[in-house]
Design an enzyme around this catalytic site. Structure first.
Site, PDB file in Angstrom:
ATOM      1  N   CYS A 135       0.837  -1.189   0.000  1.00 42.55           N
ATOM      2  CA  CYS A 135       0.000   0.000   0.000  1.00 42.55           C
ATOM      3  C   CYS A 135       0.885   1.258   0.000  1.00 42.55           C
ATOM      4  CB  CYS A 135      -0.960   0.004   1.183  1.00 42.55           C
ATOM      5  SG  CYS A 135      -2.347   1.168   0.996  1.00 42.55           S
ATOM      6  N   ASP A 204      -3.250   1.514  10.192  1.00 38.30           N
ATOM      7  CA  ASP A 204      -4.470   2.314  10.388  1.00 38.30           C
ATOM      8  C   ASP A 204      -4.902   2.264  11.846  1.00 38.30           C
ATOM      9  OD1 ASP A 204      -4.469   1.351   7.426  1.00 38.30           O
ATOM     10  OD2 ASP A 204      -5.719   3.155   7.507  1.00 38.30           O
TER      11      ASP A 204
HETATM   12  O1  LIG Z   1      -0.756   7.447   7.723  1.00 32.75           O
HETATM   13  P1  LIG Z   1      -0.070   6.708   6.620  1.00 32.75           P
HETATM   14  O2  LIG Z   1       1.217   6.076   7.101  1.00 32.75           O
HETATM   15  O3  LIG Z   1       0.104   7.549   5.393  1.00 32.75           O
HETATM   16  O4  LIG Z   1      -1.046   5.528   6.131  1.00 32.75           O
HETATM   17  C1  LIG Z   1      -1.404   4.472   6.990  1.00 32.75           C
HETATM   18  C2  LIG Z   1      -2.311   3.508   6.284  1.00 32.75           C
HETATM   19  O5  LIG Z   1      -3.475   4.191   5.773  1.00 32.75           O
HETATM   20  C3  LIG Z   1      -3.836   3.577   4.514  1.00 32.75           C
HETATM   21  O6  LIG Z   1      -5.214   3.313   4.428  1.00 32.75           O
HETATM   22  P2  LIG Z   1      -6.140   3.890   3.224  1.00 32.75           P
HETATM   23  O7  LIG Z   1      -5.374   3.843   1.933  1.00 32.75           O
HETATM   24  O8  LIG Z   1      -6.577   5.280   3.630  1.00 32.75           O
HETATM   25  O9  LIG Z   1      -7.340   2.936   3.193  1.00 32.75           O
HETATM   26  C4  LIG Z   1      -2.983   2.332   4.377  1.00 32.75           C
HETATM   27  O10 LIG Z   1      -3.564   1.196   4.968  1.00 32.75           O
HETATM   28  C5  LIG Z   1      -1.723   2.798   5.067  1.00 32.75           C
HETATM   29  O11 LIG Z   1      -0.860   1.744   5.435  1.00 32.75           O
END
Ligand SMILES: O=P(O)(O)OC[C@H]1O[C@H](OP(=O)(O)O)[C@H](O)[C@@H]1O
Length: 317
Positions: A135, A204
């Site tokens: 991701c 998350d």
């Molecule tokens: O705060 P940062 O480290 O950027 O992201 C943390 C997590 O948030 C994202 O969720 P989504 O893409 O919003 O569903 C991903 O799962 C990623 O690992």
């Protein structure tokens, strides 16, 4: 969900952008809701303190429902709203100032935390390390960029991360940071794990038992890493630790529109097929070597210490 009266358009847009993932990533979501509260407070018209507090509580509840899993969202809201509740404001202007200052403080803390995680996390890497990530996480990307600056990591395998393909964002960000990026399909994780020295992902939510909730597929990377004896790290600011898990609550897992997986047309052509789209999964503590936070690099089993230090009695709020 009821929309509070007179909420400015930009606050409605922030909530909608979070819901539709135009604003995504747990840290960005947290900063966006903090700023949304600040904008909502500034737009309040009137001098009645009780009315102002009620309006802010309703706005907080409205924003809280934007997405269910990333605990950074309710934690950012609690940070701002706790200030307002504890301050005992005498005038609406004082209330507006309190919200604005708390939101600003949260955003600044959050941005600093990501940089600190980068610097701390980079120390766990060695020269020549090959890394895999899943991701797009700004916290994990900060670690990889810092490790690159320190001349340690050159090559990173990035999983495409279906169905929303956030891996493509990670690939661009990491390539811009000077890393050699290899983009791979999600299904190739085990095939390439033999070439990898360390894995790093974001979070998350981190539960009181040290389990990490992150983009669906993370737990499969962790399994493959454990099998190959590859270190598995999580980069997460402390406001991604979930206080409610201390009292036994589970982190809800978001399911999104099945059309994200196969497209609307395919769904219509195959009405007898059920398509499910869970967005996150849970990686138990035993698969995680370390969680890199802005307060230090900890064992996942130290999660309750962070939670008690950070929230104390407020975990029950
Ligand atoms: O705060 P940062 O480290 O950027 O992201 C943390 C997590 O948030 C994202 O969720 P989504 O893409 O919003 O569903 C991903 O799962 C990623 O690992």
């Amino acid at each position: 969900m009821q929309v509070p009266n007179d909420l400015p358009k930009e606050v409605l847009e922030i909530r909608e952008d979070i819901r539709t993932m135009r604003i995504r990533g747990a840290g960005r979501i947290a900063r966006a809701v903090a700023m949304a509260l600040s904008k909502a407070a500034a737009a309040f018209v009137g001098n009645d303190v009780d009315e102002f507090v009620k309006y802010m509580e309703e706005t907080a509840a409205f924003l809280r429902g934007a997405r269910p899993t990333a605990v950074s969202l309710p934690n950012a809201i609690s940070f701002v709203m706790r200030r307002l509740r504890e301050k005992g404001i005498a005038t609406v202007d004082e209330g507006k100032r309190t919200v604005e200052e708390a939101a600003k403080e949260f955003v600044e803390y959050s941005e600093r935390a990501v940089d600190e995680i980068g610097e701390l996390g980079a120390r766990r890497f060695r020269s020549g390390d090959v890394v895999m990530t899943h991701c797009h996480s700004s916290a994990a990307a900060a670690v990889l960029a810092a490790a690159r600056r320190a001349g340690k990591v050159d090559r990173v395998y990035v999983k495409e991360t279906r169905p929303r393909l956030q891996g493509l964002i990670a690939a661009r960000v990491l390539a811009d940071a000077g890393l050699d990026v290899i983009l791979i399909p999600d299904s190739a994780v085990r095939y390439f794990m033999k070439d990898v020295d360390r894995v790093i992902v974001g979070a998350d939510a981190v539960a009181a038992n040290g389990a990490v909730v992150n983009k669906v597929g993370t737990s499969v990377v962790a399994l493959a890493a454990k099998e190959a004896r590859v270190n598995f790290y999580v980069a997460a600011e402390t406001y991604k630790f979930s206080p409610k898990t201390l009292i036994g609550e589970l982190v809800p897992i978001e399911f999104r529109d099945p059309a994200e997986v196969v497209g609307r047309e395919w769904l219509q052509e195959h009405p007898n097929v059920e398509v499910l789209n869970p967005v996150f999964d849970v990686t138990p503590a035993e698969y995680i070597d370390a969680i890199i936070t802005e307060r230090g690099v900890i064992s996942p089993y130290a999660a309750p210490l962070i939670l008690l230090e950070e929230y104390g009695v407020h975990a029950w709020d």
